[in-house]
Write a protein that holds these residues in place. Structure first.
Motif, short mmCIF file in Angstrom:
data_model
loop_
_atom_site.label_atom_id
_atom_site.label_comp_id
_atom_site.label_asym_id
_atom_site.label_seq_id
_atom_site.Cartn_x
_atom_site.Cartn_y
_atom_site.Cartn_z
N THR A 1 0.83 -1.22 0.00
CA THR A 1 0.00 0.00 0.00
C THR A 1 0.85 1.25 0.00
OG1 THR A 1 -1.70 -1.21 1.22
CG2 THR A 1 -1.85 1.19 1.22
N ARG B 1 1.24 3.70 -3.39
CA ARG B 1 0.27 4.77 -3.15
C ARG B 1 0.33 5.80 -4.29
NH1 ARG B 1 1.40 5.67 1.70
NH2 ARG B 1 -0.40 4.63 2.64
N SER C 1 -8.17 -0.77 5.23
CA SER C 1 -9.13 0.05 4.50
C SER C 1 -8.52 0.69 3.25
CB SER C 1 -9.71 1.13 5.42
OG SER C 1 -8.66 1.94 5.95
N SER C 2 -7.24 0.98 3.29
CA SER C 2 -6.59 1.63 2.14
C SER C 2 -5.86 0.65 1.23
CB SER C 2 -5.60 2.69 2.64
OG SER C 2 -4.60 2.11 3.47
#
Length: 790
Positions: free
Chosen positions: A159, A163, A189-190
């Protein structure tokens, strides 16, 4: 998420003509059905069927378009991440290949085309992971030797690394046995959509494993150390399992066996022992199946366990080096010190230093003899007698016992932190508050709160309220209230009883089971000296009570945490009666004193302390060595140097330098990376700016790099389903990889293309429309004939 298409009707000159035709059709149909209006629902149904058929035919004339979105070819990234941990070497029941071999076969392009199909639409990035995530070109580096499966950290790394980039998803190929998601579950969640592929069968081979190992130490004299080993056995129903506890030298300490009654059974083995050595000790636990002598040859023919890596563990027991020094202060000669000293003499690690007052302070007079003489005439004739020395006759007479040197306690009770903080605990016995100055009482309070020392007050005619400790710093730290009671209790004979809390405290009981402890208490003699208190303070725990009436029990032993230390109040003033009746009771009394004083000095910090904090969830499973440095007043020291020598399990020595932690004064840290399983020993030496050694500390820890990896050897599908649900993906079966990859472009992606094509180009759409129109007209005709409509 699957991207669905949509139907678009183009706007052109034919649209208005078709709308006109549809309007005329509606009018004509309404006109033709006007005579059948009395038929109600049948009339309306037939009308709607015919109108629907006409409408579909008219729509076909304007050539509707079918449009949608799909991942843009070559614009999105997709990751394939493979598990490289040693847990992939396990073979599951009924499967000849290991999980790693199955994974390698799935990743070989000559055996499957799914990787090539994936690369046609996405930019594929390939990774391996165990304790860390690393890039690979063709998965040839898969050797399955990683010590951990850091799935949580791997997803967090992905992540962070991707990003802001168009990452469409992650194909996670693993057995699901994460080593970093047991204690905490990362926030996902990301994280982009994760599509786990479960590698491995539903049931592993038979296996015996040490799942959890814990060590607890108490002040219970008979068995101060307890080692608990939780054993899980799969596929060994009806077999006997043996657990051996061995010293580091290989000497057998104890062996325990258990017959497995059911599959996947978990059994706790508890070893209680009393080591005959002090300091840092290492022990080994081994678990195996107990094989009868006549079955050894047959056992060789059977398949072995799924893995032997979870059959051994090393544990550390730190018994301390001592000596633990306790200052005993009494206001008069009594029996307690005598019995205390005899009891402690059997414990080489505890030293009892006595300060006994044998005569009180006498009234001070102004002696006058010869003209101009103000000193005591009793000192006349002695040389070099100054005023302070000649007036010492009005001071209390104190006797020092078991002191370290001639200067210890030379001036009576300590007046400075350096003097008092050198002890680990303080015991006050039958001494009034006036014995201490107010500064000394505040010093005792700081001894408990800042230094973390232990404090115990014994009962007597000049203890607690009778000693006027109410509203003093000493009274503040006591776990009982000292204000005047509304009604004075009078007890001629007080029998001690342990509360439920007391029975649960190993140091407070003398027997290893409740029934024997209750029988022992019933035989104890009565006590006659008791300091009654109004109540215990909030947070204090009552360990023992006295009283003949079960409904009216008076606290006899109360303990409480206070600041960094611990305090206790023993309101009985004649414990010595316990040992005057029988020799067995005398031994019980000695054991009670040893356990109580051991509890009092337990967890009292030294000036130099060393702590090992294992970080198994981090890369390479580092061990943080934390050193706290304090001066003689137990204030943090920063201008010192800290050197640490680590002796590894194979005998090698590593020299480390601890660096100061900027966020906390007096704290220094160094990082050690373990290289193998086993026990590790460290010694930290603190020196000042001139190179003078100020003190040292020792500690030990055990490392099992694969303990979490093989804690459970079955595939963890529930965890993978949870990861998929939280990230918007779903679990993929290994056999369905080709189908999944072929449909993957139709799923949601950061960058997509719009495609448009005539609706008639969809396979089977024209025959479906023709059949639908035919059914509408046939249904309308059937209803008309059924009801006789024109």
């Amino acid at each position: 998420m699957i991207l669905l298409g949509s139907i678009t009707i183009p706007v052109g000159p034919w649209l208005w003509l078709i709308m006109l035709v549809f309007t005329v059709t509606v009018v004509l149909l309404f006109w033709s059905y006007r005579q059948s209006a009395e038929l109600g629902a049948i009339h309306k149904t037939a009308f709607c069927l015919k109108l629907l058929g006409v409408l579909v035919l008219l729509i076909c004339m304007i050539e509707p378009l079918w449009s949608g979105r799909r991942a843009k070819s070559g614009a999105n990234l997709f990751l394939v991440v493979a598990d490289n941990s040693s847990g992939m070497n396990i073979r599951d029941q009924g499967i000849t290949r290991s999980r790693g071999e199955i994974l390698q076969a799935a990743l070989q392009t000559e055996n499957s085309n799914w990787l090539g199909t994936l690369a046609d639409t996405f930019q594929v990035r390939q990774y391996l992971f165990d304790s860390r995530l690393r890039r690979t070109t063709d998965f040839s580096e898969l050797n399955f030797d990683g010590k951990t499966s850091a799935i949580g950290m791997t997803l967090q790394t992905i992540t962070s690394r991707y990003r802001g980039r168009p990452l469409a998803g992650v194909l996670l190929m693993t057995d699901g046995n994460a080593t970093d998601l047991a204690e905490q579950f990362y926030d996902l969640s990301s994280v982009p959509p994760v599509y786990p592929v479960v590698i491995g069968g539903p049931k592993p081979q038979k296996d015996i494993s040490l799942t959890n190992v814990s060590v607890s130490q108490t002040s219970f004299e008979d068995a101060p150390v307890m080692i608990q080993a939780d054993v899980e056995a799969t596929g060994y129903t009806g077999k006997t399992v043996t657990v051996d506890l061995l010293e580091n030298s290989g000497k057998l300490v104890e062996r325990q066996t258990h017959k497995i009654s059911k599959d996947d059974e978990k059994q706790a083995f508890r070893f209680r022992m009393r080591p005959d050595k002090t300091g840092v000790l290492f022990y080994n636990l081994n678990v195996k199946e107990e094989i009868p002598q006549d079955k050894i040859y047959e056992q060789d023919k059977e398949p072995s366990e799924a893995t032997l890596a979870n059959n051994k563990r090393t544990v550390v027991v730190d018994r301390g080096d001592g000596p633990y020094r306790i200052l005993y202060v009494t206001g008069r000669p009594n029996w307690e010190y005598k019995f205390l000293q005899r009891a402690i003499s059997e414990d080489e690690q505890v030293q009892l230093v006595g300060l006994l007052r044998v005569a009180r302070r006498e009234p001070k007079y102004d002696w006058r003899g010869r003209t101009g003489e103000v000193s005591n005439p009793l000192f006349r004739g002695f040389d070099n007698q100054d005023k302070e020395e000649t007036e010492e006759y009005d001071q209390p007479v104190l006797v020092r016992l078991n002191t370290r040197d001639k200067d210890e306690l030379r001036d009576g009770f300590p007046k400075t932190k350096e003097e008092l903080f050198g002890y680990h605990a303080l015991v006050l016995d039958d001494v009034e508050a006036e014995f201490f100055s107010y500064d000394q009482m505040e010093l005792i309070q700081e001894f408990v709160t800042e230094r973390g020392g232990g404090f115990l007050m014994l009962g007597g005619k000049e203890s607690f309220q009778q000693g006027n400790f109410h509203r003093t710093p000493i009274g503040h730290i006591l776990p009982v209230y000292l204000d005047r009671m509304a009604r004075q209790e009078t007890i001629n004979q007080a029998y001690m009883n342990l509360t439920r809390e007391g029975l649960l405290q190993p140091w407070a009981r003398l027997c290893d089971n409740e029934q024997d402890e209750i029988q022992r208490l019933m035989k104890m003699p009565a006590f006659r000296v008791l300091n009654c208190t109004r109540a215990v303070k909030p947070g204090a725990r009552v360990i023992a009570t006295v009283g003949n009436d079960p409904d009216r029990q008076i606290p006899a032993l109360v303990i409480q945490r206070y600041g960094n230390g611990r305090v206790a109040a023993l309101t009985i003033g004649d414990i010595w009666r316990w040992g005057m009746k029988q020799s067995q009771m005398h031994e019980e009394m000695n054991k009670f004193w040893r356990q109580t004083l051991r509890w009092l000095v337990a967890d009292v910090p030294d000036r130099i302390s060393l702590k090992a904090v294992h970080k198994p969830e981090k890369i390479n499973q580092p061990v943080m060595l934390q050193v706290h440095a304090r001066n003689k007043d137990y204030e943090s020291m920063d201008n010192v140097s800290v050197a640490i020598e680590v002796r590894e399990s194979q005998g090698q020595k590593v020299q480390l330098t601890a660096e100061p932690v900027l966020t906390e004064s007096g704290l220094f840290e160094a990082t050690h990376i373990p290289r193998s399983n086993g026990g590790y020993f460290a010694r930290a030496v603190v020196t000042d700016a001139n190179g003078l050694e100020l003190g040292d500390a020792k500690t030990g820890w055990a490392v099992d790099l694969e303990a979490n990896e093989f804690r459970s050897i079955g595939t963890n599908r529930p965890l993978l389903e949870r990861i998929a649900n939280q990230t918007g993906g779903n679990v993929i079966e290994l056999e369905a990889l080709d189908e999944f990859v072929s449909k993957l472009p139709n799923r949601a992606a950061p960058i997509t293309d719009t495609w448009v094509k005539p609706l008639w180009d969809l396979p089977g759409i024209l025959p479906a429309i023709f059949m639908f129109v035919l059914m509408c007209f046939a249904g309308e005709w059937t209803l008309r004939r059924w009801k006789g409509m024109p």
